[in-house]
Design an enzyme around this catalytic site. Structure first.
Site, PDB file in Angstrom:
ATOM      1  CG  ASP A  94      -0.221   6.768  -0.953  1.00  0.00           C
ATOM      2  OD1 ASP A  94      -1.418   7.057  -0.832  1.00  0.00           O
ATOM      3  OD2 ASP A  94       0.713   7.584  -0.787  1.00  0.00           O
ATOM      4  CD  GLU A 130      -3.831   4.337  -1.563  1.00  0.00           C
ATOM      5  OE1 GLU A 130      -3.879   5.508  -1.934  1.00  0.00           O
ATOM      6  OE2 GLU A 130      -3.493   4.000  -0.398  1.00  0.00           O
ATOM      7  CD  GLU A 150      -2.005   1.717   2.640  1.00  0.00           C
ATOM      8  OE1 GLU A 150      -1.857   0.991   3.632  1.00  0.00           O
ATOM      9  OE2 GLU A 150      -2.211   2.946   2.714  1.00  0.00           O
ATOM     10  CG  ASP A 159      -5.583   1.473   3.521  1.00  0.00           C
ATOM     11  OD1 ASP A 159      -5.632   2.586   2.982  1.00  0.00           O
ATOM     12  OD2 ASP A 159      -5.475   1.322   4.753  1.00  0.00           O
TER      13      ASP A 159
END
Lengths: 222, 222
Positions: free
Chosen positions: B44, B116, B40, B113
């Site tokens: 991101d 991502e 993640e 999350d």
């Protein structure tokens, strides 16, 4: 050797489209011209990804929280300005006379923004792999010892190491008081050694107040 | 068709390394196992770059400030959760029984999350171009009308105008709770009319949670 060639030699990258390099090096103080703000927007994300991926591979045992801390310690105005100074970005910037007289070529915000714009420009014309190669090289040249310890060493840790070594005791932190509304709380903390208060400090979070306490204690003890 | 094949069909991507997919879909509530937090962290940054570059090219006339606003309106918990719901990520998550009983499969933070992490995993094994293709497709499917107007429409203002006109009262917002570490805080806010709660929503800032509250309230009231 003209300026542009000189700069590209320092950067170890030759632009295919020289206008893109000029755009990256143009500060917004130059009116009626394309400036580097859009490229900086892009480059900021490129740098975040490059450094994130670098740390992801380098620190396989580290959790997300540590990786975030590490990245924050590398990708910030000060660290990027350090790299920008090595590249002598300030000398090559296009800026207004007013900004120039105002010390613009030395401003960390200006030169770190230009560095991000530069990486954004390289990404645009040559892709992520080239941008990665260039930026990691700069990173490792300027931060040869990238590790969690060296980068995020904090005052609390330093104080603890010092007191453990000298008197065999770890510092303790105590909340003295907190005040203010929710969105603007203030915390006062104290640091104690063997139950004896060494210093007090306030901060907008307990953590920052503790760090400020530790710094004061270090100054007192050293 | 087994679950993994079904999910990859929805995602329009077939993992070379199925363990990477499993890692991306594993919530940290599963103890003693690799979870999706590291992916993640990477994902991101990948999503930020993909969306940043997309907007950079799509809105050539827009300045950095507008591009930032646009990205913030697309890359946030609510928007990512919307995409995650379309992908039915909740159904495919690995999580603890406790988290499952706690509604984990529906939590915006959990599924955004995981989304991502998923993009991070695709980037790792197939590179930026593939990750870009997959994510832009998802973005355009879920936000067919990406424009500054449509995306940064201020729901709070719209709600206030509506309630003032209809019942002569302005909405109020209350913080219900906040959680998570400093660099990754999550805020739950509620919107109230005449002291009565109308809707709740979470966001990575109070502002974004308020906007999400206002949007929900608008959907309910209209």
């Amino acid at each position: 050797m003209d300026k542009i060639r000189e700069f590209q030699k320092l950067l170890k990258y030759k632009f295919k489209n020289i206008n893109l390099l000029k755009e990256a090096m143009t500060h917004k103080s130059i009116k009626n011209s394309i400036n580097n703000e859009r490229l900086e927007f892009l480059g900021d994300a490129v740098v975040d990804l490059i450094v994130g991926e670098y740390l992801y591979h380098k620190f396989k045992g580290k959790k997300e929280g540590d990786l975030s801390k590490l990245r924050a310690s590398l990708v910030n105005e000060d660290s990027l300005a350090k790299i920008a100074i090595k590249l002598r970005i300030g000398e090559f910037l296009y800026l207004s006379t007013a900004e120039e007289n105002n010390g613009g070529r030395e401003k960390p915000s200006l030169i770190s923004d230009a560095l991000e714009a530069l990486i954004g420009a390289i990404y645009l014309e040559s892709g992520i792999d080239t941008a990665k190669k260039i930026f990691i090289l700069l990173l490792e040249e300027n931060f040869p010892d990238i590790s969690l310890n060296s980068l995020t060493k904090d005052y609390k840790t330093t104080l603890q190491e010092l007191t453990q070594a000298s008197i065999g005791v770890a510092p303790k932190y105590e909340l003295i008081s907190s005040s203010g509304p929710d969105h603007k709380k203030s915390f006062e903390m104290a640091v104690l050694l063997n139950g004896k208060e060494i210093a007090r400090a306030t901060g907008s979070s307990k953590k920052s107040a503790e760090q400020a306490c530790a710094l004061k204690a270090l100054e007192i003890l050293e």
